[in-house]
Design a protein around this motif. Structure first.
Motif, PDB file in Angstrom:
ATOM      1  N   ILE A 122       0.839  -1.204   0.000  1.00 42.65           N
ATOM      2  CA  ILE A 122       0.000   0.000   0.000  1.00 42.65           C
ATOM      3  C   ILE A 122       0.871   1.250   0.000  1.00 42.65           C
ATOM      4  O   ILE A 122       0.612   2.206  -0.730  1.00 42.65           O
ATOM      5  CB  ILE A 122      -0.969  -0.023   1.201  1.00 42.65           C
ATOM      6  CG1 ILE A 122      -2.032  -1.092   0.923  1.00 42.65           C
ATOM      7  CG2 ILE A 122      -1.619   1.341   1.418  1.00 42.65           C
ATOM      8  CD1 ILE A 122      -3.131  -1.170   1.930  1.00 42.65           C
ATOM      9  N   ALA A 123       1.961   1.229   0.780  1.00 42.60           N
ATOM     10  CA  ALA A 123       2.880   2.371   0.793  1.00 42.60           C
ATOM     11  C   ALA A 123       3.474   2.569  -0.604  1.00 42.60           C
ATOM     12  O   ALA A 123       3.574   3.699  -1.097  1.00 42.60           O
ATOM     13  CB  ALA A 123       3.981   2.142   1.818  1.00 42.60           C
ATOM     14  N   THR A 124       3.838   1.463  -1.245  1.00 43.00           N
ATOM     15  CA  THR A 124       4.377   1.541  -2.605  1.00 43.00           C
ATOM     16  C   THR A 124       3.375   2.220  -3.533  1.00 43.00           C
ATOM     17  O   THR A 124       3.716   3.115  -4.312  1.00 43.00           O
ATOM     18  CB  THR A 124       4.679   0.129  -3.139  1.00 43.00           C
ATOM     19  OG1 THR A 124       5.496  -0.545  -2.198  1.00 43.00           O
ATOM     20  CG2 THR A 124       5.390   0.194  -4.477  1.00 43.00           C
ATOM     21  N   LEU A 125       2.123   1.787  -3.405  1.00 43.76           N
ATOM     22  CA  LEU A 125       1.067   2.315  -4.262  1.00 43.76           C
ATOM     23  C   LEU A 125       0.873   3.819  -4.040  1.00 43.76           C
ATOM     24  O   LEU A 125       0.753   4.592  -4.993  1.00 43.76           O
ATOM     25  CB  LEU A 125      -0.223   1.567  -3.918  1.00 43.76           C
ATOM     26  CG  LEU A 125      -1.238   1.443  -5.019  1.00 43.76           C
ATOM     27  CD1 LEU A 125      -0.636   0.687  -6.185  1.00 43.76           C
ATOM     28  CD2 LEU A 125      -2.463   0.706  -4.504  1.00 43.76           C
ATOM     29  N   VAL A 126       0.856   4.230  -2.788  1.00 40.99           N
ATOM     30  CA  VAL A 126       0.618   5.641  -2.459  1.00 40.99           C
ATOM     31  C   VAL A 126       1.741   6.514  -3.037  1.00 40.99           C
ATOM     32  O   VAL A 126       1.496   7.566  -3.629  1.00 40.99           O
ATOM     33  CB  VAL A 126       0.513   5.830  -0.931  1.00 40.99           C
ATOM     34  CG1 VAL A 126       0.505   7.308  -0.574  1.00 40.99           C
ATOM     35  CG2 VAL A 126      -0.753   5.176  -0.408  1.00 40.99           C
ATOM     36  N   TRP A 144       8.236  13.847  -1.920  1.00 40.63           N
ATOM     37  CA  TRP A 144       8.095  13.937  -0.479  1.00 40.63           C
ATOM     38  C   TRP A 144       6.648  13.884   0.013  1.00 40.63           C
ATOM     39  O   TRP A 144       6.347  13.142   0.958  1.00 40.63           O
ATOM     40  CB  TRP A 144       8.824  15.185   0.036  1.00 40.63           C
ATOM     41  CG  TRP A 144       8.923  15.207   1.524  1.00 40.63           C
ATOM     42  CD1 TRP A 144       8.353  16.106   2.369  1.00 40.63           C
ATOM     43  CD2 TRP A 144       9.629  14.263   2.359  1.00 40.63           C
ATOM     44  NE1 TRP A 144       8.662  15.790   3.666  1.00 40.63           N
ATOM     45  CE2 TRP A 144       9.431  14.671   3.690  1.00 40.63           C
ATOM     46  CE3 TRP A 144      10.382  13.114   2.096  1.00 40.63           C
ATOM     47  CZ2 TRP A 144       9.973  13.963   4.765  1.00 40.63           C
ATOM     48  CZ3 TRP A 144      10.923  12.423   3.176  1.00 40.63           C
ATOM     49  CH2 TRP A 144      10.727  12.847   4.486  1.00 40.63           C
ATOM     50  N   PRO A 145       5.718  14.639  -0.596  1.00 31.59           N
ATOM     51  CA  PRO A 145       4.329  14.551  -0.121  1.00 31.59           C
ATOM     52  C   PRO A 145       3.797  13.115  -0.151  1.00 31.59           C
ATOM     53  O   PRO A 145       3.107  12.682   0.769  1.00 31.59           O
ATOM     54  CB  PRO A 145       3.550  15.439  -1.094  1.00 31.59           C
ATOM     55  CG  PRO A 145       4.566  16.362  -1.651  1.00 31.59           C
ATOM     56  CD  PRO A 145       5.852  15.601  -1.696  1.00 31.59           C
ATOM     57  N   GLY A 146       4.147  12.379  -1.208  1.00 29.91           N
ATOM     58  CA  GLY A 146       3.730  10.978  -1.294  1.00 29.91           C
ATOM     59  C   GLY A 146       4.364  10.153  -0.194  1.00 29.91           C
ATOM     60  O   GLY A 146       3.715   9.278   0.391  1.00 29.91           O
ATOM     61  N   VAL A 147       5.623  10.438   0.097  1.00 28.26           N
ATOM     62  CA  VAL A 147       6.332   9.688   1.135  1.00 28.26           C
ATOM     63  C   VAL A 147       5.680   9.937   2.492  1.00 28.26           C
ATOM     64  O   VAL A 147       5.461   9.002   3.274  1.00 28.26           O
ATOM     65  CB  VAL A 147       7.821  10.090   1.165  1.00 28.26           C
ATOM     66  CG1 VAL A 147       8.530   9.459   2.339  1.00 28.26           C
ATOM     67  CG2 VAL A 147       8.503   9.687  -0.135  1.00 28.26           C
ATOM     68  N   VAL A 148       5.330  11.201   2.751  1.00 28.32           N
ATOM     69  CA  VAL A 148       4.694  11.530   4.027  1.00 28.32           C
ATOM     70  C   VAL A 148       3.347  10.832   4.145  1.00 28.32           C
ATOM     71  O   VAL A 148       3.050  10.197   5.164  1.00 28.32           O
ATOM     72  CB  VAL A 148       4.519  13.061   4.171  1.00 28.32           C
ATOM     73  CG1 VAL A 148       3.668  13.383   5.377  1.00 28.32           C
ATOM     74  CG2 VAL A 148       5.876  13.724   4.294  1.00 28.32           C
ATOM     75  N   SER A 149       2.533  10.888   3.085  1.00 25.73           N
ATOM     76  CA  SER A 149       1.225  10.215   3.220  1.00 25.73           C
ATOM     77  C   SER A 149       1.387   8.715   3.335  1.00 25.73           C
ATOM     78  O   SER A 149       0.638   8.076   4.068  1.00 25.73           O
ATOM     79  CB  SER A 149       0.239  10.556   2.099  1.00 25.73           C
ATOM     80  OG  SER A 149       0.801  11.289   1.094  1.00 25.73           O
ATOM     81  N   ALA A 150       2.375   8.157   2.637  1.00 20.85           N
ATOM     82  CA  ALA A 150       2.591   6.718   2.743  1.00 20.85           C
ATOM     83  C   ALA A 150       2.985   6.351   4.171  1.00 20.85           C
ATOM     84  O   ALA A 150       2.509   5.348   4.712  1.00 20.85           O
ATOM     85  CB  ALA A 150       3.670   6.268   1.767  1.00 20.85           C
ATOM     86  N   GLY A 151       3.822   7.179   4.798  1.00 14.75           N
ATOM     87  CA  GLY A 151       4.229   6.917   6.173  1.00 14.75           C
ATOM     88  C   GLY A 151       3.040   6.959   7.117  1.00 14.75           C
ATOM     89  O   GLY A 151       2.863   6.095   7.976  1.00 14.75           O
ATOM     90  N   LEU A 152       2.202   7.959   6.882  1.00 16.55           N
ATOM     91  CA  LEU A 152       1.002   8.101   7.716  1.00 16.55           C
ATOM     92  C   LEU A 152       0.084   6.892   7.545  1.00 16.55           C
ATOM     93  O   LEU A 152      -0.387   6.297   8.525  1.00 16.55           O
ATOM     94  CB  LEU A 152       0.275   9.380   7.301  1.00 16.55           C
ATOM     95  CG  LEU A 152      -0.896   9.796   8.164  1.00 16.55           C
ATOM     96  CD1 LEU A 152      -0.400  10.272   9.503  1.00 16.55           C
ATOM     97  CD2 LEU A 152      -1.672  10.915   7.480  1.00 16.55           C
ATOM     98  N   PHE A 153      -0.159   6.521   6.300  1.00 20.72           N
ATOM     99  CA  PHE A 153      -0.981   5.344   6.006  1.00 20.72           C
ATOM    100  C   PHE A 153      -0.403   4.128   6.705  1.00 20.72           C
ATOM    101  O   PHE A 153      -1.117   3.377   7.371  1.00 20.72           O
ATOM    102  CB  PHE A 153      -0.994   5.076   4.492  1.00 20.72           C
ATOM    103  CG  PHE A 153      -2.199   5.628   3.801  1.00 20.72           C
ATOM    104  CD1 PHE A 153      -2.338   6.987   3.624  1.00 20.72           C
ATOM    105  CD2 PHE A 153      -3.184   4.780   3.311  1.00 20.72           C
ATOM    106  CE1 PHE A 153      -3.440   7.503   2.981  1.00 20.72           C
ATOM    107  CE2 PHE A 153      -4.293   5.291   2.674  1.00 20.72           C
ATOM    108  CZ  PHE A 153      -4.427   6.651   2.507  1.00 20.72           C
ATOM    109  N   ALA A 154       0.895   3.925   6.529  1.00 20.15           N
ATOM    110  CA  ALA A 154       1.538   2.729   7.065  1.00 20.15           C
ATOM    111  C   ALA A 154       1.374   2.688   8.576  1.00 20.15           C
ATOM    112  O   ALA A 154       0.989   1.663   9.143  1.00 20.15           O
ATOM    113  CB  ALA A 154       3.012   2.714   6.682  1.00 20.15           C
TER     114      ALA A 154
END
Lengths: 271, 357, 284
Positions: free
Chosen positions: A147-151, A187-197
């Motif tokens: 899911i993080a990959t996808l985000v 970076w924005p994608g990385v931050v949302s992926a971290g939050l999701f994870a």
């Protein structure tokens, strides 16, 4: 196609109703957590916050929070790093097995989590690993790393490959490009992926169920209490985990807004 | 001026699967020249510039830079720099940071970087205050200048341009064409520019290479290519043209194959029974007054008139069914009505004979 | 340079590949291995046997399997019908408001599924939020609404709502407005437009959404446990029981393998038919 105002209004009302239904059970939990009665029954007669006090005093609950937090934090770190590079392979680079890779990464998302948990239990047993909260990290990653990959990949799709080519053309090497160009832009994608994870791991139950061994995460403990008859601690602890998710969510939303505004200001209004 | 070859391509071929994008290209690029590679989309010009910049490697053939083989050297190891079609300005960086990027990679300290960036801002006539401005906030023309400044900051031996002006409106494009030409003279660097627009090529370059289907069809100055194209493709690609299929009738005389051409005494270097194409640009075709003579004349009917501002274009229907294009300066406008019978003429000195295999 | 991209692609894929190889592929292989072991062993060092699959047919394990698949199918159809209008609104009508809906729906995902389902228990049980209040207002005796099959289907519908909604939004937003306008201009009715333009063009989103909800619902366990009590047994329950109370790993593995083959087969089939780059919006 022009939509009639009535269609618009009807759909809006429908959307709001749907949201209300989605939040109905969460509201029920929140109300129940303030009920004074030992055995819950609506309408609630007397309100109290004593169950929160009891939950906070309980060493079990604080242990659970610590365990869940450790798991979620580790899951977040690993899935963001793997997901960042995975997203580049997923969306950015053109390479021979990209199509196969995309499908393979998405496949675990489609698998029943409880079954994945059991499979992992057998696998840990086969290689002689005793399940603890650390093995739960591995279990959560099965579902959360894709899911993080996808985000992050969604962000990487909107990325102009010429930017990396231009940087390379001006002499930048792989890591320089990564640090100066790719990472800041994704970076924005990385931050949302971290939050999701973090949040998905924090709330996950089916993957933890068979893979934590003697340790317990919050959702597991809550589940055990739920099926073994009513305990007033369930709504209060549940509301607390809910509040934590909400705080994290709002904090990151505020962060994104602030950095967005700062960048907009730097760029003089255009975004 | 005998100039040295700086970049040399030898039999460069690029295949993508079964598709041949570049077919055995051999080309010398002289030090300090402004070479434009022109071709329609799909002709292989983008593939070519990517090979030159090191973003792709050829399937076969070699590329030499100042005599050194660089065929498989990646872009970040080559002393060349490209201005991209999308410009590829880093959106998360300011104008100054963009220009300083190559200097930062090279390890220059902050003060030296800033000083160089300021010089370049001045060279490209951007206000010094733009140093701290976000690139996304700049206008289209300003972004072009920032991209140029960034490429110049790299101080490349050769600058490549991948149609950077194609997204701009006409007036701005014209201004930037002139600035680019001036910049080329000022810097003395080799510029290699690719575009599909012939007008752009002719306005800026010392030399033009025309590409078609992965091959270079002709190279030369704008005038050479315009006046003496090698084949019909180049002739038609280089603007409006009238082409007459002709056949030699012996002694340098000839006849038109598609329509009757009244040939006078002038002759062509064409053997008996040999076939070729006679090319005349529209501006060299005249409306003949009764009794007026030309090397070659033919009859037609005025079909259409197009006002092009400084010039006027006429479409004249020929007996065979084809049409001929005639162009006059607006002040020498031909006074006629649609449907009028007209006599047209041109001189062989203004024509060019295209022989094709 | 395409050779650089070739190498960088593979290298970037490596961390995820290694991770999923170790925690996804390897465990599935172990499951497959155990499925062919004789019953009640805990090691793979035995002669292969088909005993577990015989038990599957003999002891009527197909009933919970069919029940699971049936409920998943029902939930999927229900979700499609419920989500489509909202997804259409979010993709084409709401504008900025659809971002608010997206955030609100995503936020529910971050609350443990357990807790949300328990919230439904508190809402629907006898004396719960709904029956309790109704009783207080109307004075009529209200029974609880839990512990039956339809309520589990509703639970599944609730739990997997976002997994249908977002792919649908994505799919519907891929339908160009011009096309719908042109069709309406040519005299097509709303139904025709829906059938001949919206539906086929939004199909990638519909396929992903339906597949995701079906597969997740087919393997779900918490809904039947919490909302169904012990009244309805689903496939995932049987698998868990075989592992825990039954202490029969090979039987559990065989049951899991059957579910995995159905679900995984469907997933692979659908994934292979979808242009992922298209649905996720690659530029070039």
């Amino acid at each position: 196609m022009p939509h009639k105002p009535i269609t618009r209004a009807a759909l809006l009302v429908y959307g709001i109703l749907t949201l209300l239904v989605l939040y109905l059970p969460i509201a029920a939990i929140a109300f129940a957590s303030f009920s004074k009665a030992r055995y819950l029954s609506f309408p609630i007669e007397r309100y109290t916050s004593q169950w929160y006090g009891k939950a906070l005093e309980s060493s079990t609950v604080s242990d659970l929070i610590v365990t869940s937090f450790k798991v979620a934090f580790a899951v977040m770190l690993v899935s963001v790093v793997a997901g960042f590079f995975g997203a580049l392979a997923f969306a950015r680079y053109r390479w021979r097995f990209r199509g196969v890779f995309q499908k393979f990464v998405l496949l675990p998302i489609f698998f029943p989590q409880a079954v994945l948990g059991l499979a992992l239990l057998m696998w840990f047993n086969a290689i002689g690993v005793t399940p603890t909260w650390q093995t739960a990290i591995a279990a959560h990653l099965v579902w959360i790393a894709p899911i993080a990959t996808l985000v992050i990949a969604i962000r990487a799709y909107g990325f102009d490959p010429a930017l990396e080519e231009a940087a390379r053309d001006m002499g930048a090497g792989y890591w320089q490009i990564l640090r100066e160009i790719t990472l800041p832009l994704l970076w924005p994608g990385v931050v949302s992926a971290g939050l999701f994870a973090f949040l998905l791991s924090w709330g996950n139950f089916p993957l933890s169920l068979f893979t934590t061994g003697a340790d317990l995460t919050l959702p597991e403990w809550l589940y055990a209490k739920m099926v073994s008859g009513y305990s007033p601690l369930v709504p209060s602890v549940g509301s607390m985990t809910l509040a934590l998710s909400l705080i994290l969510l709002l904090a990151s939303a505020a962060c994104i807004r602030l950095t967005g505004r700062r960048r907009r200001r730097a760029n003089g209004g255009e975004g | 001026m005998a100039s040295q070859t700086v970049l040399r391509l030898e039999g460069v071929t690029k295949r993508f699967g079964s598709f041949t994008a570049l077919d055995s290209i051999t080309l010398d690029i002289a030090d300090g020249e402004f070479l434009t590679i022109v071709g329609p989309s799909g002709s292989g010009k983008t593939t070519m510039i990517r090979l030159l910049a090191g973003m792709d490697a050829p399937s076969s053939g070699e590329i030499y830079l100042s005599g050194n083989r660089i065929t498989h050297l990646p872009a970040n190891k080559r002393p060349t720099c490209m201005v991209f079609q999308s410009l590829a300005l880093f959106p998360h960086r300011t104008v100054g940071q963009n220009i300083e990027f190559p200097l930062k990679i090279r390890g220059l300290d902050r003060a030296a970087r800033r000083a160089r960036a300021m010089e370049l801002l001045q060279l490209l006539r951007l206000p010094a205050g733009y140093y701290g401005k976000g690139v996304m906030q700049c206008s289209g023309g300003e972004r072009q200048r920032v991209a140029l400044a960034r490429a110049l900051a790299f101080d490349p031996e050769i600058l490549f341009f991948d149609e950077p002006l194609s997204a701009l409106d006409y007036r701005l494009r014209k201004t930037l064409e002139k600035e680019l030409r001036a910049l080329h003279r000022q810097t003395g660097k080799t510029f290699v520019y690719i575009t599909h627009s012939l007008e752009e090529a002719m306005a800026m370059s010392d030399r033009i290479a025309i590409m078609r289907s992965g091959r270079i069809v002709q190279t030369g100055t704008a005038a050479e290519i315009y006046n003496t194209p090698k084949d019909r493709f180049v002739a038609e690609f280089m603007g409006e043209v009238n082409l007459f299929p002709v056949e030699g009738t012996g002694g340098g005389h000839f006849k038109g194959l598609a329509e009757p051409l009244q040939a006078g005494t002038a002759t062509l270097a064409l053997d008996a029974a040999a076939r070729a194409t006679l090319m005349v640009r529209p501006e060299f075709v005249r409306f003949l007054a009764p009794g007026e003579m030309a090397d070659c004349s033919l009859e037609g009917e005025l079909h259409n008139e197009f006002a092009l501002g400084s010039r006027v274009q006429y479409e004249v229907g020929l007996p065979g069914g084809r049409a001929l294009t005639v162009e006059k300066l607006a002040e020498a406008r031909f006074d006629g009505n649609y449907g009028d019978h007209v006599t047209l003429g041109f001189d062989l000195a203004h024509s060019h004979l295209i022989r094709e295999a | 340079m395409e050779r650089i991209e070739e190498r960088q692609g593979l290298l970037s894929a490596l961390p995820v590949l290694i991770l999923l190889g170790a925690i996804f592929l390897a465990p599935l292989l172990v499951v497959a291995g155990f499925a062919f072991m004789p019953p009640k062993v805990f090691h793979l060092a035995h002669l292969p046997s088909f005993e577990n699959f015989r038990i599957f047919f003999d002891q009527g394990y197909h009933a919970p399997l069919l029940r699971s698949l049936g409920m998943a199918g029902a939930a999927t159809v229900l979700l499609f019908v419920l989500c489509y209008p909202l997804a259409y609104g979010m993709a084409k009508i709401f504008g900025r408001f659809s971002l608010a809906i997206t955030l609100a729906v995503v936020a529910t995902l971050f609350v443990s599924e357990n807790i949300r389902l328990f919230g439904w228990v508190l809402t629907l049980m006898k004396g719960g939020m709904l029956p309790g209040h109704l009783e207080a207002w109307t004075g009529l005796e209200m029974d609880g609404l839990l512990y039956n099959l339809p309520i589990i289907v509703l639970g599944l519908t609730y739990a997997y709502f976002p997994f249908m909604l977002f792919p649908l939004v994505q799919g519907i937003s891929m339908v160009p407005d011009d096309l719908r306008l042109a069709a309406s201009d040519l005299g097509a009715s709303r139904l025709r437009i829906f059938l001949e333009i919206d539906l086929p063009l939004a199909m990638p989103g519909i396929v992903v959404g339906s597949l995701l909800t079906f597969v997740l619902a087919a393997g779900a366990m918490a809904e039947s446990k919490l909302l169904g009590g012990q009244a309805v047994i689903v496939m995932a329950d049987e698998i868990e029981t075989a592992f825990t109370y039954g202490q029969n790993w090979p039987l559990g593995s065989a049951l899991a393998l059957i579910l995995i083959l159905i679900v995984g087969g469907l997933a692979i089939l659908a994934l292979s038919k979808i242009d992922l780059d298209g649905i996720m919006g690659r530029r070039s």
